[in-house]
Motif scaffolding. Structure first.
Motif, PDB file in Angstrom:
ATOM      1  N   ASN A 123      12.999   7.996  -3.789  1.00  0.00           N
ATOM      2  CA  ASN A 123      11.813   7.261  -3.323  1.00  0.00           C
ATOM      3  C   ASN A 123      10.545   8.085  -3.497  1.00  0.00           C
ATOM      4  OD1 ASN A 123      13.133   4.939  -2.739  1.00  0.00           O
ATOM      5  ND2 ASN A 123      13.184   5.227  -0.522  1.00  0.00           N
ATOM      6  N   ILE A 127       9.544   7.784  -6.968  1.00  0.00           N
ATOM      7  CA  ILE A 127       8.895   6.472  -7.209  1.00  0.00           C
ATOM      8  C   ILE A 127       7.416   6.556  -6.838  1.00  0.00           C
ATOM      9  CG2 ILE A 127       8.769   4.086  -6.356  1.00  0.00           C
ATOM     10  CD1 ILE A 127      11.847   4.125  -6.225  1.00  0.00           C
ATOM     11  N   LYS A 170       5.245   4.124  -9.500  1.00  0.00           N
ATOM     12  CA  LYS A 170       6.007   2.870  -9.596  1.00  0.00           C
ATOM     13  C   LYS A 170       6.039   2.124  -8.259  1.00  0.00           C
ATOM     14  CE  LYS A 170       8.955   4.388 -13.329  1.00  0.00           C
ATOM     15  NZ  LYS A 170      10.119   5.200 -13.617  1.00  0.00           N
ATOM     16  N   ALA A 171       5.583   2.790  -7.188  1.00  0.00           N
ATOM     17  CA  ALA A 171       5.619   2.148  -5.874  1.00  0.00           C
ATOM     18  C   ALA A 171       4.628   0.988  -5.822  1.00  0.00           C
ATOM     19  CB  ALA A 171       5.302   3.163  -4.782  1.00  0.00           C
ATOM     20  N   ARG A 172       5.030  -0.089  -5.141  1.00  0.00           N
ATOM     21  CA  ARG A 172       4.143  -1.249  -5.005  1.00  0.00           C
ATOM     22  C   ARG A 172       3.309  -1.154  -3.734  1.00  0.00           C
ATOM     23  NH1 ARG A 172       6.689  -5.827  -7.559  1.00  0.00           N
ATOM     24  NH2 ARG A 172       7.203  -5.058  -9.636  1.00  0.00           N
ATOM     25  N   ALA A 173       3.832  -0.432  -2.736  1.00  0.00           N
ATOM     26  CA  ALA A 173       3.127  -0.304  -1.450  1.00  0.00           C
ATOM     27  C   ALA A 173       3.650   0.918  -0.725  1.00  0.00           C
ATOM     28  CB  ALA A 173       3.358  -1.554  -0.595  1.00  0.00           C
ATOM     29  N   ILE A 174       2.859   1.416   0.206  1.00  0.00           N
ATOM     30  CA  ILE A 174       3.293   2.538   1.036  1.00  0.00           C
ATOM     31  C   ILE A 174       3.051   2.156   2.488  1.00  0.00           C
ATOM     32  CG2 ILE A 174       1.049   3.727   0.815  1.00  0.00           C
ATOM     33  CD1 ILE A 174       2.681   6.390   0.867  1.00  0.00           C
ATOM     34  N   ARG A 175       4.040   2.454   3.333  1.00  0.00           N
ATOM     35  CA  ARG A 175       3.892   2.143   4.758  1.00  0.00           C
ATOM     36  C   ARG A 175       2.973   3.186   5.399  1.00  0.00           C
ATOM     37  NH1 ARG A 175       9.450   1.434   3.758  1.00  0.00           N
ATOM     38  NH2 ARG A 175       9.987  -0.767   3.773  1.00  0.00           N
ATOM     39  N   THR A 203       4.926   6.206   6.493  1.00  0.00           N
ATOM     40  CA  THR A 203       5.243   7.141   5.406  1.00  0.00           C
ATOM     41  C   THR A 203       4.008   7.981   5.066  1.00  0.00           C
ATOM     42  OG1 THR A 203       6.784   5.511   4.489  1.00  0.00           O
ATOM     43  CG2 THR A 203       6.164   7.333   3.062  1.00  0.00           C
TER      44      THR A 203
END
Lengths: 170, 70
Positions: free
Chosen positions: B31, B34, B39-44, B47
């Motif tokens: 992850n 990523i 390549k990540a679409r979103a981050i919390r 996180t």
């Protein structure tokens, strides 16, 4: 995924598998019997009222092309539909281990199953053309399950996108 | 994606490996990769908070906006 849900899914897949295999074998036996391939046991008829006991296919030159399409189409699209359903269920279970629930390839399997079901229904509804001199038929009943399957494939495709979005949210 | 995640720069400054950072943040190395590779679409937010705490930095130090790179 909860153990009970997973076990239930495996049990349902096993039942679907048995039904699909039995259905496919029955299609072959039924078609082969009426066509006189490997048995002369003509008491196996097409559905209720589609033919009297002991009927055999009457090949007619004026509708031979349609008769071939309906006879072989019913057999092949029927088997293909069973195979696709079983493939969908097996792939859904196998992918559970990786933590994913929705596969993009399963969307295409569902669409293919909808098309096979539509063509099988058309052939099945027009089975009388093999025995009697009758016209071709398109009914609402033959469209219902393919449309439902197609709608489900669209919803499944949405679920694939949402699942991927969720997987790539760190 | 127009948002660039500059984790490598902060990792070099803090002399930390990717594996160590992943363990501190509580995400898998896969992850983290990523995130690093865009390549990540979103981050919390949780996180992002864990990343900033582990790297002792501000969100602006690891997130950059490039309007030309879509």
């Amino acid at each position: 995924m909860k153990r009970t849900t997973k076990n239930l899914l495996i049990a349902v897949t096993a039942i679907v598998g048995i039904i699909c295999i039995v259905n496919a074998v029955w299609l072959i036996v039924q078609s082969g019997s009426v066509a006189g391939w490997f048995t002369d046991y003509r008491n196996i008829v097409y559905g209720d009222g589609a033919a009297e006991n002991g009927s055999k296919i009457v090949w007619r030159d004026n509708v031979l092309g349609w008769q071939y399409f309906i006879f072989y189409g019913r057999l092949l699209f029927g088997i293909a539909f069973d195979a696709l359903l079983l493939l969908f269920m097996i792939k859904s279970i196998l992918v559970l281990k990786s933590g994913a629930f929705f596969l993009k390839s399963n969307t295409y399997i569902l669409i293919s199953a909808a098309v096979c079901n539509l063509l099988y229904n058309f052939c099945n509804e027009n089975i009388r053309i093999l025995i009697y001199d009758t016209y071709k038929n398109i009914t609402d009943a033959m469209l219902l399950t393919p449309l439902i399957l197609f709608a489900f494939s669209l919803i499944y495709g949405l679920a694939v996108r949402v699942s991927e979005e969720n997987r790539l949210t760190i | 994606m127009a948002i660039i995640v500059n984790i490598d720069v902060m990792l070099a400054r803090r002399k930390m490996s990717s594996g160590e950072l992943a363990a501190k943040v509580g995400i898998t190395p896969a992850n983290l990769s990523i995130l690093k590779t865009g390549k990540a679409r979103a981050i919390r937010f949780t996180t992002l908070e864990a990343l900033c705490r582990a790297l002792d930095c501000q969100p602006g130090d690891i997130l950059e906006y490039h309007p030309d790179s879509h």
